[in-house]
Write a protein that holds these residues in place. Structure first.
Motif, PDB file in Angstrom:
ATOM      1  N   UNK A  68      -0.935 -45.371 -41.608  1.00  0.00           N
ATOM      2  CA  UNK A  68      -0.741 -47.085 -40.983  1.00  0.00           C
ATOM      3  C   UNK A  68       0.638 -47.392 -41.842  1.00  0.00           C
ATOM      4  N   UNK A  69       0.568 -47.120 -43.116  1.00  0.00           N
ATOM      5  CA  UNK A  69       1.750 -47.718 -44.058  1.00  0.00           C
ATOM      6  C   UNK A  69       2.974 -46.932 -43.514  1.00  0.00           C
ATOM      7  N   UNK A  70       2.903 -45.516 -42.887  1.00  0.00           N
ATOM      8  CA  UNK A  70       3.964 -44.960 -42.633  1.00  0.00           C
ATOM      9  C   UNK A  70       4.667 -45.415 -41.146  1.00  0.00           C
ATOM     10  N   UNK A  71       3.873 -46.235 -40.312  1.00  0.00           N
ATOM     11  CA  UNK A  71       4.253 -46.545 -39.285  1.00  0.00           C
ATOM     12  C   UNK A  71       5.759 -47.368 -39.381  1.00  0.00           C
ATOM     13  N   UNK A  72       6.770 -46.860 -38.482  1.00  0.00           N
ATOM     14  CA  UNK A  72       7.867 -47.316 -38.704  1.00  0.00           C
ATOM     15  C   UNK A  72       8.801 -47.081 -39.639  1.00  0.00           C
ATOM     16  N   UNK A  73       8.312 -46.011 -40.608  1.00  0.00           N
ATOM     17  CA  UNK A  73       9.193 -45.758 -41.665  1.00  0.00           C
ATOM     18  C   UNK A  73       9.786 -44.517 -41.321  1.00  0.00           C
ATOM     19  N   UNK A  74       9.466 -43.663 -40.401  1.00  0.00           N
ATOM     20  CA  UNK A  74      10.187 -42.515 -40.156  1.00  0.00           C
ATOM     21  C   UNK A  74       9.611 -41.238 -41.099  1.00  0.00           C
ATOM     22  N   UNK A  75       8.519 -41.768 -41.767  1.00  0.00           N
ATOM     23  CA  UNK A  75       8.046 -40.642 -42.946  1.00  0.00           C
ATOM     24  C   UNK A  75       6.511 -39.993 -42.447  1.00  0.00           C
ATOM     25  N   UNK A  76       6.357 -39.058 -42.979  1.00  0.00           N
ATOM     26  CA  UNK A  76       5.065 -38.352 -42.576  1.00  0.00           C
ATOM     27  C   UNK A  76       4.908 -37.364 -43.697  1.00  0.00           C
TER      28      UNK A  76
END
Ligand code: MN
Length: 135
Positions: A68-76
């Motif tokens: 959820x925190x990664x949403x929109x960050x381009x991170x995984x």
């Protein structure tokens, strides 16, 4: 690599940390999901090893929170589940929670190293901005 190990069992903590450090990784050990989230706020990790059963916030809930925190960050960040359940459906539950892979407990050294190597090479889902890898 910088690894985050979220595991509440001291024996497994020591075993995994010893093996991983012996192979040149830096390991941060936390005991539950809340501590894992705090660690992630303060530091960048290349991969997370996450026990499923932990007090406070378990591995599945923690994985969901991280995604959820990664949403929109381009991170995984790759999340590997450590699961004591050899039950059918556990694998699916891990994937549904946003985890990428899993190994079953008791932890076997060769399995642990193999799975880290697999995700270290970089999966197609691993999409981290270059500048973050040097922090
Ligand atoms: Mn546990």
């Amino acid at each position: 690599m910088n690894l985050l190990l979220a595991e509440d069992n001291p024996v497994n903590q020591r075993l995994a940390a010893r093996v991983l450090e012996k192979h040149g990784h830096r390991v941060t050990v936390v005991e539950n999901g809340l501590e894992a989230l705090i660690a992630l706020e303060n530091k960048n990790f290349d991969l997370i090893l996450m026990d499923i059963q932990m007090p406070d916030l378990d591995g599945l809930e923690t994985a969901r929170a991280i995604r959820k925190l990664e949403v929109g960050s381009g991170r995984h960040i790759p999340i590997i589940a450590l699961t004591a359940h050899a039950l059918h459906g556990d694998r699916e539950r891990c994937f549904e929670a946003g985890m990428d892979d899993y190994i079953s407990k008791p932890i076997r050294t060769d399995n642990l190293l193999k799975i880290i190597e697999k995700w270290a090479i970089g999966s197609p889902r691993l999409d981290r901005p270059v500048e973050e890898t040097v922090l």
